[in-house]
Motif scaffolding. Structure first.
Motif, PDB file in Angstrom:
ATOM      1  N   LYS B  23       0.837  -1.212   0.000  1.00  0.00           N
ATOM      2  CA  LYS B  23       0.000   0.000   0.000  1.00  0.00           C
ATOM      3  C   LYS B  23       0.863   1.250   0.000  1.00  0.00           C
ATOM      4  CE  LYS B  23      -4.206  -1.719   2.102  1.00  0.00           C
ATOM      5  NZ  LYS B  23      -5.035  -1.662   3.334  1.00  0.00           N
ATOM      6  N   GLN B  24       1.937   1.196   0.787  1.00  0.00           N
ATOM      7  CA  GLN B  24       2.838   2.341   0.830  1.00  0.00           C
ATOM      8  C   GLN B  24       3.459   2.565  -0.553  1.00  0.00           C
ATOM      9  OE1 GLN B  24       3.181   4.551   2.995  1.00  0.00           O
ATOM     10  NE2 GLN B  24       5.006   5.650   2.284  1.00  0.00           N
ATOM     11  N   LEU B  26       2.159   1.806  -3.344  1.00  0.00           N
ATOM     12  CA  LEU B  26       1.120   2.342  -4.227  1.00  0.00           C
ATOM     13  C   LEU B  26       0.910   3.835  -3.971  1.00  0.00           C
ATOM     14  CD1 LEU B  26      -1.508  -0.545  -4.039  1.00  0.00           C
ATOM     15  CD2 LEU B  26      -0.210   0.163  -6.046  1.00  0.00           C
ATOM     16  N   ARG B  27       1.003   4.214  -2.712  1.00  0.00           N
ATOM     17  CA  ARG B  27       0.784   5.625  -2.368  1.00  0.00           C
ATOM     18  C   ARG B  27       1.868   6.516  -2.945  1.00  0.00           C
ATOM     19  NH1 ARG B  27      -0.684   3.609   2.663  1.00  0.00           N
ATOM     20  NH2 ARG B  27      -2.939   3.496   2.744  1.00  0.00           N
ATOM     21  N   VAL B  28       3.105   6.032  -2.874  1.00  0.00           N
ATOM     22  CA  VAL B  28       4.200   6.886  -3.329  1.00  0.00           C
ATOM     23  C   VAL B  28       4.528   6.648  -4.805  1.00  0.00           C
ATOM     24  CG1 VAL B  28       5.196   7.007  -1.025  1.00  0.00           C
ATOM     25  CG2 VAL B  28       6.011   5.275  -2.621  1.00  0.00           C
ATOM     26  N   GLY B  29       3.764   5.788  -5.464  1.00  0.00           N
ATOM     27  CA  GLY B  29       3.964   5.593  -6.899  1.00  0.00           C
ATOM     28  C   GLY B  29       5.063   4.602  -7.265  1.00  0.00           C
ATOM     29  N   LEU B  30       5.553   3.851  -6.265  1.00  0.00           N
ATOM     30  CA  LEU B  30       6.576   2.838  -6.541  1.00  0.00           C
ATOM     31  C   LEU B  30       5.967   1.634  -7.263  1.00  0.00           C
ATOM     32  CD1 LEU B  30       9.562   3.001  -5.675  1.00  0.00           C
ATOM     33  CD2 LEU B  30       9.023   1.483  -3.774  1.00  0.00           C
ATOM     34  N   LEU B  31       4.681   1.446  -7.058  1.00  0.00           N
ATOM     35  CA  LEU B  31       3.932   0.398  -7.757  1.00  0.00           C
ATOM     36  C   LEU B  31       2.751   1.053  -8.468  1.00  0.00           C
ATOM     37  CD1 LEU B  31       3.592  -2.592  -5.244  1.00  0.00           C
ATOM     38  CD2 LEU B  31       4.689  -2.659  -7.487  1.00  0.00           C
ATOM     39  N   ALA B  32       2.450   0.558  -9.657  1.00  0.00           N
ATOM     40  CA  ALA B  32       1.324   1.098 -10.420  1.00  0.00           C
ATOM     41  C   ALA B  32       0.543  -0.065 -11.023  1.00  0.00           C
ATOM     42  CB  ALA B  32       1.849   2.018 -11.512  1.00  0.00           C
ATOM     43  N   PRO B  33      -0.710   0.189 -11.454  1.00  0.00           N
ATOM     44  CA  PRO B  33      -1.501  -0.886 -12.071  1.00  0.00           C
ATOM     45  C   PRO B  33      -0.730  -1.569 -13.190  1.00  0.00           C
ATOM     46  CG  PRO B  33      -2.880   1.021 -11.692  1.00  0.00           C
ATOM     47  CD  PRO B  33      -1.491   1.440 -11.332  1.00  0.00           C
ATOM     48  N   GLY B  34      -0.831  -2.901 -13.212  1.00  0.00           N
ATOM     49  CA  GLY B  34      -0.122  -3.684 -14.224  1.00  0.00           C
ATOM     50  C   GLY B  34       1.175  -4.272 -13.705  1.00  0.00           C
ATOM     51  N   ASP B  35       1.728  -3.680 -12.643  1.00  0.00           N
ATOM     52  CA  ASP B  35       2.981  -4.194 -12.092  1.00  0.00           C
ATOM     53  C   ASP B  35       2.763  -5.562 -11.444  1.00  0.00           C
ATOM     54  OD1 ASP B  35       4.376  -2.027 -12.885  1.00  0.00           O
ATOM     55  OD2 ASP B  35       4.416  -1.039 -10.917  1.00  0.00           O
ATOM     56  N   GLN B  36       3.756  -6.413 -11.564  1.00  0.00           N
ATOM     57  CA  GLN B  36       3.675  -7.735 -10.934  1.00  0.00           C
ATOM     58  C   GLN B  36       4.309  -7.689  -9.545  1.00  0.00           C
ATOM     59  OE1 GLN B  36       5.429 -10.959 -13.165  1.00  0.00           O
ATOM     60  NE2 GLN B  36       4.543 -12.498 -11.802  1.00  0.00           N
ATOM     61  N   LEU B  37       3.668  -8.347  -8.613  1.00  0.00           N
ATOM     62  CA  LEU B  37       4.260  -8.479  -7.272  1.00  0.00           C
ATOM     63  C   LEU B  37       5.232  -9.660  -7.291  1.00  0.00           C
ATOM     64  CD1 LEU B  37       1.098  -7.913  -5.069  1.00  0.00           C
ATOM     65  CD2 LEU B  37       3.022  -6.348  -5.390  1.00  0.00           C
ATOM     66  N   PRO B  38       6.244  -9.641  -6.422  1.00  0.00           N
ATOM     67  CA  PRO B  38       7.185 -10.769  -6.379  1.00  0.00           C
ATOM     68  C   PRO B  38       6.438 -12.090  -6.185  1.00  0.00           C
ATOM     69  CG  PRO B  38       7.921  -9.002  -4.937  1.00  0.00           C
ATOM     70  CD  PRO B  38       6.562  -8.614  -5.421  1.00  0.00           C
ATOM     71  N   ARG B  39       6.955 -13.144  -6.803  1.00  0.00           N
ATOM     72  CA  ARG B  39       6.315 -14.447  -6.673  1.00  0.00           C
ATOM     73  C   ARG B  39       6.380 -14.942  -5.237  1.00  0.00           C
ATOM     74  NH1 ARG B  39       5.585 -17.148 -11.410  1.00  0.00           N
ATOM     75  NH2 ARG B  39       6.347 -16.032 -13.247  1.00  0.00           N
ATOM     76  N   VAL B  40       5.357 -15.705  -4.856  1.00  0.00           N
ATOM     77  CA  VAL B  40       5.259 -16.223  -3.493  1.00  0.00           C
ATOM     78  C   VAL B  40       6.538 -16.971  -3.116  1.00  0.00           C
ATOM     79  CG1 VAL B  40       4.031 -17.852  -2.013  1.00  0.00           C
ATOM     80  CG2 VAL B  40       2.758 -16.359  -3.563  1.00  0.00           C
ATOM     81  N   ARG B  41       7.014 -17.771  -4.047  1.00  0.00           N
ATOM     82  CA  ARG B  41       8.202 -18.573  -3.791  1.00  0.00           C
ATOM     83  C   ARG B  41       9.417 -17.694  -3.497  1.00  0.00           C
ATOM     84  NH1 ARG B  41      12.672 -20.075  -5.763  1.00  0.00           N
ATOM     85  NH2 ARG B  41      13.437 -22.103  -5.153  1.00  0.00           N
ATOM     86  N   GLU B  42       9.539 -16.602  -4.271  1.00  0.00           N
ATOM     87  CA  GLU B  42      10.687 -15.715  -4.064  1.00  0.00           C
ATOM     88  C   GLU B  42      10.606 -14.986  -2.726  1.00  0.00           C
ATOM     89  OE1 GLU B  42      10.465 -13.479  -7.672  1.00  0.00           O
ATOM     90  OE2 GLU B  42      11.107 -15.252  -8.793  1.00  0.00           O
ATOM     91  N   VAL B  43       9.400 -14.536  -2.379  1.00  0.00           N
ATOM     92  CA  VAL B  43       9.250 -13.816  -1.114  1.00  0.00           C
ATOM     93  C   VAL B  43       9.526 -14.757   0.058  1.00  0.00           C
ATOM     94  CG1 VAL B  43       7.713 -12.436   0.321  1.00  0.00           C
ATOM     95  CG2 VAL B  43       7.533 -12.296  -2.160  1.00  0.00           C
ATOM     96  N   ALA B  44       8.923 -15.951   0.006  1.00  0.00           N
ATOM     97  CA  ALA B  44       9.116 -16.921   1.094  1.00  0.00           C
ATOM     98  C   ALA B  44      10.590 -17.284   1.209  1.00  0.00           C
ATOM     99  CB  ALA B  44       8.273 -18.172   0.839  1.00  0.00           C
ATOM    100  N   GLY B  45      11.237 -17.472   0.062  1.00  0.00           N
ATOM    101  CA  GLY B  45      12.642 -17.880   0.060  1.00  0.00           C
ATOM    102  C   GLY B  45      13.579 -16.776   0.509  1.00  0.00           C
ATOM    103  N   SER B  46      13.297 -15.537   0.126  1.00  0.00           N
ATOM    104  CA  SER B  46      14.255 -14.490   0.496  1.00  0.00           C
ATOM    105  C   SER B  46      14.050 -14.016   1.934  1.00  0.00           C
ATOM    106  CB  SER B  46      14.196 -13.325  -0.491  1.00  0.00           C
ATOM    107  OG  SER B  46      12.995 -12.629  -0.345  1.00  0.00           O
ATOM    108  N   LEU B  47      12.806 -13.998   2.405  1.00  0.00           N
ATOM    109  CA  LEU B  47      12.573 -13.541   3.785  1.00  0.00           C
ATOM    110  C   LEU B  47      12.563 -14.695   4.784  1.00  0.00           C
ATOM    111  CD1 LEU B  47       9.716 -10.926   3.194  1.00  0.00           C
ATOM    112  CD2 LEU B  47      12.160 -10.483   3.467  1.00  0.00           C
TER     113      LEU B  47
END
Lengths: 305, 133
Positions: B23-24, B26-47
């Motif tokens: 959400k943050q 999106l508010r500051v424009g770092l993400l916009a419609p159409g952008d892909q979020l990191p894959r579940v596997r990548e997020v789980a693996g990196s964090l």
């Protein structure tokens, strides 16, 4: 023995009154659990609480002295069909230390019917682990990664890990959990992981089993457990007279204040003299371990509660 | 693509930290419609976090109409939170600075101010007759 009430397609491990005795001492007693599939469960408790015994019963290395254990509905003891679905990483990753990682992968292929050697090679290559060095010469963290890669090469539906990170340094611990969580995200494998350290598991596990003095003290989905417990701080009161408290796990009193960690049933005190706080997983585990400890000591000294 | 970072000292749950970070962004424009979020596997693996936690966060974003899961492809942003709120935030911030100066002048310490803001937020924003926005 049939287990009614648990749907085998949704349950990875079911135990019912499970017990194991070494000579006259019960290492695990009256253990009844249902671990749903798709969970990453932490098996937590101090050394000697029965964690390894429970895992060894689940992976068929031991036969129960009481009750039963079923893995995906089958008795794992001496059951090759059931064992093909279980991956196991034993404590301290006992690998053949003179073998190289490459040789261990080949060996695994000869011992297991379903063996994804390519998967193991890719994993270890991504981690930068030397294929032709005796695993005894690898670092502890790398050896743990080899053991994990070998367990995953079986493509198990259930992965059991006995204290996989206890002996590792913080960086290796983190890297191990990264590898494990990445693999689970890909495969959906159910995981049961024992540890006496909770901090590293707090974000990884969504199911908790607390073992102490050879008995299950607490088990359930982490979200439900956190939701159903609260810390209450207020004026000195007998615990059974506080509204909404279903069970007191831990209580301390001073001359004017009472502090409780309690299982609550919804209607908490609205009296502003009471502060109600959410609990962390660590609060919860410590409270249940302390409770079991006190009970065991009282029994040993034959003192009444 | 954004990269998730967790605050180890925060009491906010892990899944909510992921939601708030999107959400943050999106508010500051770092993400916009159409952008892909990191894959579940990548997020789980990196964090080194439970993949179900990531799924829960993405589901929450879908429920709020901010993202959409495309089976086999990934999760994509569908709506932004930037725009009018970003410009009005400048004005609101100015008002808040003025108020904080007033509170300081009235002799309130940092903790007094925090307590006053928190109790007021709770009373106003979590009030019974208010609709969720």
């Amino acid at each position: 023995m049939n287990d009614v009430g648990a749907d085998m397609t949704d349950t990875a491990i079911t135990t019912s009154g499970l017990g194991k005795r070494y000579k006259r001492t019960w290492a695990l007693q009256d253990c009844t659990l249902h671990l749903p599939t798709g969970r990453i469960a932490a098996l937590v408790g101090p050394n000697g609480a029965g964690k390894t015994t429970l895992l060894h019963l689940a992976v068929g290395l031991l036969a129960p002295d009481a009750g039963s254990v079923r893995v995906f509905g089958q008795d794992p003891y001496g059951n090759t069909k059931a064992l093909a679905e279980i991956g196991f990483v034993a404590q301290d990753n006992p690998l053949y230390r003179d073998f190289t990682a490459r040789e261990l992968i080949t060996l695994g292929g000869k011992l297991n019917r379903n063996w994804d050697a390519a998967l193991a090679r890719t994993r270890l290559s991504d981690l930068g682990i030397a294929p032709d060095l005796a695993v005894g010469k690898l670092s502890g963290g790398q050896r743990a990664q080899v053991a994990l890669a070998l367990a995953l090469a079986k493509r198990p539906r259930l992965l059991l890990l006995d204290e996989p990170i206890a002996a590792l340094d913080p960086l290796a611990r983190h890297e191990f959990m990264q590898a494990l969580m990445g693999a689970v995200a890909e495969t959906g494998t159910t995981v049961l992981l024992s540890s006496h350290l909770l901090a590293d598991l707090e974000r990884a596990c969504d199911y908790l089993i607390v073992l102490q003095t050879s008995r299950v003290q607490l088990s359930g989905p982490v979200d439900d457990l956190l939701e159903s417990h609260r810390t209450l701080i207020g004026p000195r009161t007998e615990a059974d007279r506080i509204p909404g408290v279903a069970e007191v796990i831990r209580v301390s009193h001073t001359d004017r204040q009472s502090t409780l960690l309690a299982r609550v049933d919804g209607t908490l005190p609205t009296d502003p003299a009471w502060t109600v706080r959410e609990v962390t997983l660590e609060d919860l585990v410590l409270a249940y371990l302390a409770k079991a400890d006190t009970r065991a000591t009282r029994t040993a000294w034959e003192v009444k509660a | 693509m954004i990269e998730f970072v967790l605050d180890g000292r925060s009491r906010v749950s892990t899944y909510m930290q992921l939601v708030l970070q999107v959400k943050q962004a999106l508010r500051v424009g770092l993400l916009a419609p159409g952008d892909q979020l990191p894959r579940v596997r990548e997020v789980a693996g990196s964090l080194a976090i439970n993949p179900n936690t990531v799924l829960k966060a993405y589901r929450e974003l879908e429920l709020e109409g901010l993202a959409e899961g495309r089976p086999g492809v990934g999760t994509f942003i569908t709506r932004t939170l930037a725009g009018p709120s970003l410009t009005s935030q400048v004005d609101l911030r100015e008002d808040l600075v003025g108020w904080l100066r007033k509170a300081e002048a009235a002799g309130l310490g940092r903790e007094d101010i925090t307590a006053l803001i928190e109790t007021t937020m709770r009373a106003v924003l979590d009030g019974p007759a208010r609709e969720e926005t």
